[in-house]
Design an enzyme around this catalytic site. Sequence first.
Site, PDB file in Angstrom:
ATOM      1  N   GLY A  95     -15.759  -0.314 -19.520  1.00 21.06           N
ATOM      2  CA  GLY A  95     -14.709   0.699 -19.556  1.00 21.06           C
ATOM      3  C   GLY A  95     -15.138   2.035 -18.974  1.00 21.06           C
ATOM      4  O   GLY A  95     -15.872   2.088 -17.988  1.00 21.06           O
ATOM      5  N   ASP A 115     -17.124   4.215 -20.228  1.00 20.25           N
ATOM      6  CA  ASP A 115     -18.582   4.368 -20.412  1.00 20.25           C
ATOM      7  C   ASP A 115     -19.323   3.814 -19.189  1.00 20.25           C
ATOM      8  O   ASP A 115     -20.218   4.475 -18.625  1.00 20.25           O
ATOM      9  CB  ASP A 115     -18.976   3.604 -21.687  1.00 20.25           C
ATOM     10  CG  ASP A 115     -20.358   3.948 -22.204  1.00 20.25           C
ATOM     11  OD1 ASP A 115     -20.977   4.898 -21.685  1.00 20.25           O
ATOM     12  OD2 ASP A 115     -20.809   3.270 -23.147  1.00 20.25           O
ATOM     13  N   THR A 125      -8.866   3.181 -27.157  1.00 22.60           N
ATOM     14  CA  THR A 125      -7.647   2.418 -26.836  1.00 22.60           C
ATOM     15  C   THR A 125      -7.867   1.308 -25.818  1.00 22.60           C
ATOM     16  O   THR A 125      -6.915   0.644 -25.403  1.00 22.60           O
ATOM     17  CB  THR A 125      -6.510   3.330 -26.319  1.00 22.60           C
ATOM     18  OG1 THR A 125      -6.866   3.847 -25.031  1.00 22.60           O
ATOM     19  CG2 THR A 125      -6.230   4.458 -27.276  1.00 22.60           C
ATOM     20  N   GLY A 126      -9.126   1.103 -25.397  1.00 20.55           N
ATOM     21  CA  GLY A 126      -9.434   0.015 -24.468  1.00 20.55           C
ATOM     22  C   GLY A 126     -10.063  -1.141 -25.227  1.00 20.55           C
ATOM     23  O   GLY A 126      -9.409  -1.813 -26.028  1.00 20.55           O
ATOM     24  N   TYR A 182     -11.954  -1.195 -27.716  1.00 17.97           N
ATOM     25  CA  TYR A 182     -11.945  -1.063 -29.176  1.00 17.97           C
ATOM     26  C   TYR A 182     -10.575  -1.314 -29.821  1.00 17.97           C
ATOM     27  O   TYR A 182     -10.464  -1.362 -31.043  1.00 17.97           O
ATOM     28  CB  TYR A 182     -12.511   0.294 -29.605  1.00 17.97           C
ATOM     29  CG  TYR A 182     -14.029   0.364 -29.604  1.00 17.97           C
ATOM     30  CD1 TYR A 182     -14.805  -0.743 -29.250  1.00 17.97           C
ATOM     31  CD2 TYR A 182     -14.696   1.533 -29.956  1.00 17.97           C
ATOM     32  CE1 TYR A 182     -16.199  -0.681 -29.246  1.00 17.97           C
ATOM     33  CE2 TYR A 182     -16.094   1.595 -29.969  1.00 17.97           C
ATOM     34  CZ  TYR A 182     -16.838   0.490 -29.608  1.00 17.97           C
ATOM     35  OH  TYR A 182     -18.210   0.559 -29.622  1.00 17.97           O
TER      36      TYR A 182
HETATM   37  N1  AR6 Z   1     -11.433   7.195 -16.422  1.00 17.36           N
HETATM   38  C1  AR6 Z   1     -10.615   7.447 -17.469  1.00 17.36           C
HETATM   39  N2  AR6 Z   1     -10.271   6.528 -18.371  1.00 17.36           N
HETATM   40  C2  AR6 Z   1     -10.769   5.276 -18.218  1.00 17.36           C
HETATM   41  C3  AR6 Z   1     -11.642   4.923 -17.165  1.00 17.36           C
HETATM   42  C4  AR6 Z   1     -11.975   5.953 -16.229  1.00 17.36           C
HETATM   43  N3  AR6 Z   1     -12.787   5.748 -15.211  1.00 17.36           N
HETATM   44  N4  AR6 Z   1     -11.959   3.612 -17.313  1.00 17.36           N
HETATM   45  C5  AR6 Z   1     -11.307   3.149 -18.403  1.00 17.36           C
HETATM   46  N5  AR6 Z   1     -10.580   4.156 -18.956  1.00 17.36           N
HETATM   47  P1  AR6 Z   1     -12.708   1.907 -23.155  1.00 17.36           P
HETATM   48  P2  AR6 Z   1     -13.066   2.177 -26.065  1.00 17.36           P
HETATM   49  C6  AR6 Z   1      -9.703   4.151 -20.139  1.00 17.36           C
HETATM   50  O1  AR6 Z   1     -12.623   0.439 -23.253  1.00 17.36           O
HETATM   51  O2  AR6 Z   1     -11.805   1.471 -26.314  1.00 17.36           O
HETATM   52  C7  AR6 Z   1     -17.417   0.434 -23.819  1.00 17.36           C
HETATM   53  O3  AR6 Z   1     -18.046  -0.787 -23.553  1.00 17.36           O
HETATM   54  C8  AR6 Z   1      -9.139   2.842 -20.608  1.00 17.36           C
HETATM   55  O4  AR6 Z   1      -7.980   2.502 -19.877  1.00 17.36           O
HETATM   56  O5  AR6 Z   1     -13.484   2.507 -22.048  1.00 17.36           O
HETATM   57  O6  AR6 Z   1     -13.336   3.453 -26.813  1.00 17.36           O
HETATM   58  C9  AR6 Z   1     -18.267   1.328 -24.715  1.00 17.36           C
HETATM   59  O7  AR6 Z   1     -19.642   1.210 -24.440  1.00 17.36           O
HETATM   60  C10 AR6 Z   1      -8.780   3.190 -22.068  1.00 17.36           C
HETATM   61  O8  AR6 Z   1      -7.492   3.800 -22.150  1.00 17.36           O
HETATM   62  O9  AR6 Z   1     -13.319   2.566 -24.517  1.00 17.36           O
HETATM   63  C11 AR6 Z   1     -17.933   0.832 -26.079  1.00 17.36           C
HETATM   64  O10 AR6 Z   1     -18.691  -0.311 -26.412  1.00 17.36           O
HETATM   65  C12 AR6 Z   1      -9.813   4.250 -22.455  1.00 17.36           C
HETATM   66  O11 AR6 Z   1     -10.466   4.622 -21.238  1.00 17.36           O
HETATM   67  C13 AR6 Z   1     -16.474   0.457 -25.955  1.00 17.36           C
HETATM   68  O12 AR6 Z   1     -16.254   0.196 -24.573  1.00 17.36           O
HETATM   69  C14 AR6 Z   1     -10.854   3.759 -23.429  1.00 17.36           C
HETATM   70  O13 AR6 Z   1     -11.204   2.424 -23.121  1.00 17.36           O
HETATM   71  C15 AR6 Z   1     -15.573   1.591 -26.365  1.00 17.36           C
HETATM   72  O14 AR6 Z   1     -14.245   1.153 -26.362  1.00 17.36           O
END
Ligand code: AR6
Length: 169
Positions: A31, A33, A121-122, A124
């Site tokens: 994601g 991260d 919201t991704g 998690y």
């Molecule tokens: N810019 C902005 N938002 C983004 C980007 C980007 N480049 N890429 C994805 N998103 P997530 P979580 C959005 O899954 O749910 C990781 O493996 C995405 O559409 O990134 O908090 C970490 O290491 C979504 O709306 O994070 C943790 O293990 C939002 O970012 C875990 O994922 C969050 O999605 C955290 O899960």
Amino acid sequence: MPIQLIQGDITKIEVDAIVNAANSSLLGGGGVDGAIHRNGGPVILEECRKIRAKQGGCPTGEAVITTAGKLPAKYVIHTVGPVWTGGGNNEAVLLKNAYWNSLSLGREYNVHSMAFPNISTGIYGFPKAEAAEIAIDTTKAFLKDVNEMEIIFVCFDVENFDLYDQLIN
Ligand code: AR6
């Protein structure tokens, strides 16, 4: 306007600090991260490892700060949102804490502009509508006592963008 909304990739945003939706290990992941570590280069992970050595990772709802490597931002604030397990495990409070503690850490570092992704919201699985309300309410509450801080919500997906748009505008 102290609260702004855009759709896009947070790694491209030129602000004092971008927030990372990290995990407690601070060692990277998928994601947003993954995108931050990939585009920012190895310096960010090196600093995360040092923080890990000192304090053993980052508990859910807390935040830590590093520089931003090759990204246009100055800092990355790494926070850990909750994993959604149905809502009965304090997820709402933990998500609120993630926003609040990120904002507080930004203020400590004299950050004037800060960009947030839609934490939890991704991968998690936190329901997007409820997460958007928590993000905006917490930010508004924080900004009541803080001047000179601009917050940008950077939504990657259109569903989040539309939810934020309705709540902000
Ligand atoms: N810019 C902005 N938002 C983004 C980007 C980007 N480049 N890429 C994805 N998103 P997530 P979580 C959005 O899954 O749910 C990781 O493996 C995405 O559409 O990134 O908090 C970490 O290491 C979504 O709306 O994070 C943790 O293990 C939002 O970012 C875990 O994922 C969050 O999605 C955290 O899960």
